[in-house]
Design an enzyme around this catalytic site. Structure first.
Site, PDB file in Angstrom:
ATOM      1  N   LEU A 230      -3.076   9.802  -3.007  1.00 21.62           N
ATOM      2  CA  LEU A 230      -2.868   9.286  -1.656  1.00 21.62           C
ATOM      3  C   LEU A 230      -1.447   9.530  -1.159  1.00 21.62           C
ATOM      4  O   LEU A 230      -0.473   9.163  -1.822  1.00 21.62           O
ATOM      5  CB  LEU A 230      -3.175   7.781  -1.625  1.00 21.62           C
ATOM      6  CG  LEU A 230      -3.039   7.080  -0.261  1.00 21.62           C
ATOM      7  CD1 LEU A 230      -4.058   7.618   0.722  1.00 21.62           C
ATOM      8  CD2 LEU A 230      -3.182   5.571  -0.423  1.00 21.62           C
ATOM      9  N   ASP A 231      -1.348  10.166   0.038  1.00 23.03           N
ATOM     10  CA  ASP A 231      -0.075  10.385   0.726  1.00 23.03           C
ATOM     11  C   ASP A 231       0.944  11.132  -0.131  1.00 23.03           C
ATOM     12  O   ASP A 231       2.156  10.935   0.010  1.00 23.03           O
ATOM     13  CB  ASP A 231       0.537   9.043   1.177  1.00 23.03           C
ATOM     14  CG  ASP A 231      -0.323   8.330   2.218  1.00 23.03           C
ATOM     15  OD1 ASP A 231      -1.064   9.006   2.933  1.00 23.03           O
ATOM     16  OD2 ASP A 231      -0.250   7.081   2.278  1.00 23.03           O
ATOM     17  N   ALA A 232       0.479  11.996  -1.009  1.00 24.88           N
ATOM     18  CA  ALA A 232       1.388  12.682  -1.928  1.00 24.88           C
ATOM     19  C   ALA A 232       1.259  14.202  -1.873  1.00 24.88           C
ATOM     20  O   ALA A 232       1.834  14.898  -2.711  1.00 24.88           O
ATOM     21  CB  ALA A 232       1.147  12.196  -3.358  1.00 24.88           C
TER      22      ALA A 232
END
Length: 287
Positions: A230-232
């Site tokens: 997530l969000d990486a």
């Protein structure tokens, strides 16, 4: 505009690569109109984007990639992708209830800023159908239950639509659902998200509230490719705006939305123009 070929490549850095590629193009009567290159000294990797006109090029366009792979792929341990400027990418937009990013993307599309086709807008809510109708773009809704018990079924139907419409990349314009591994695997480094934070700070939900509670003096927005973490994913574009102690969470949200639109549109434009190379979890953004 003359038809051109665009070659994006990376390989271990070594002498003679630029000479070999440019000679291949000019020997076959291609007129080079763009060349940009970068060497990652830490990893010893060479990156290049080169574009040339095809009107007098001796090799048929359907054979160019075969020639490049045969001549250079094994010799230089090269990974290369070939595109043509007269073949438009096909973009699907995913949205939920917030309209600011969607409006901005569609306005730029209608103004001719994006050389792209948008066959569909997909949502998990009916709220933004009126926006799609204003721009005469088909709008599809698949509701996802709160317990996510139908999420796999919904994503399968979405995938069928994406395949039918020959979608080449996806933009999550504040789509408030986590994309599953199956769709990510089908579109690796071809799903662009906008996160309302200057990543890696304040991941997850309500980052502006997190920023206000932390008392930061700058907030930001980040556009990145979606990965399973997530969000990486690899970051494409970021920007910031200064705030003060007089701001509250609501004013941060308003200031942040302006950033989100700009940052997402910049990332989308770079992707459409084939000016992004991903390597590991980073991006090389050509000018």
């Amino acid at each position: 505009m003359k038809p051109t070929a665009i070659l994006l490549l990376h390989c271990p850095d070594q002498q003679g690569i630029i000479t070999e590629i440019t000679k291949f193009i000019t020997d076959n009567l291609g007129n080079i109109v763009y060349l940009d290159q970068y060497v990652d000294r830490e990893d010893g990797v060479f990156f290049m984007r080169i574009e040339w006109e095809l009107d007098k090029f001796l090799i048929p366009r359907e054979k160019i990639k075969e020639y490049i792979d045969t001549l250079y792929a094994q010799r230089y341990d090269m990974t290369a992708n070939l595109y043509f400027n007269d073949v438009k990418p096909r973009m699907a937009i995913f949205v939920s209830k917030m309209s600011h990013c969607l409006y901005d993307l569609l306005a730029r599309y209608k103004a001719g800023e994006f050389n792209v086709d948008i066959p569909c807008i997909i949502s998990n809510h009916e709220d933004l159908r009126y926006v799609a109708e204003q721009f005469d773009i088909p709008y599809y809704v698949w509701s996802i239950k709160k317990d996510h018990s139908n999420k796999a079924e919904v994503e399968q139907q979405e995938m069928e639509l994406l395949k039918k419409e020959k979608i080449t990349f996806i933009v999550l314009a504040r789509y408030m659902q986590i994309i599953t591994d199956g769709m990510i695997a089908a579109y690796p480094n071809h799903i662009i998200n906008i996160h309302h934070s200057f990543l890696p700070a304040f991941i997850g939900a309500k980052p502006y509230h997190q920023a206000w509670e932390r008392g930061v003096k700058i907030i930001g927005a980040t556009s990145h490719y979606v990965t399973a973490e997530l969000d990486a994913g690899p970051i494409i574009e970021q920007d910031v705006v200064r705030i003060t102690h007089k701001d509250n969470p609501e004013s941060l949200v308003l200031k942040g939305r302006d950033l989100e639109k700009i940052v997402l549109s910049r990332a989308v434009k770079k992707h459409i123009e084939r000016k992004i190379l991903t390597y590991h979890n980073k991006t090389i953004i050509f000018s």
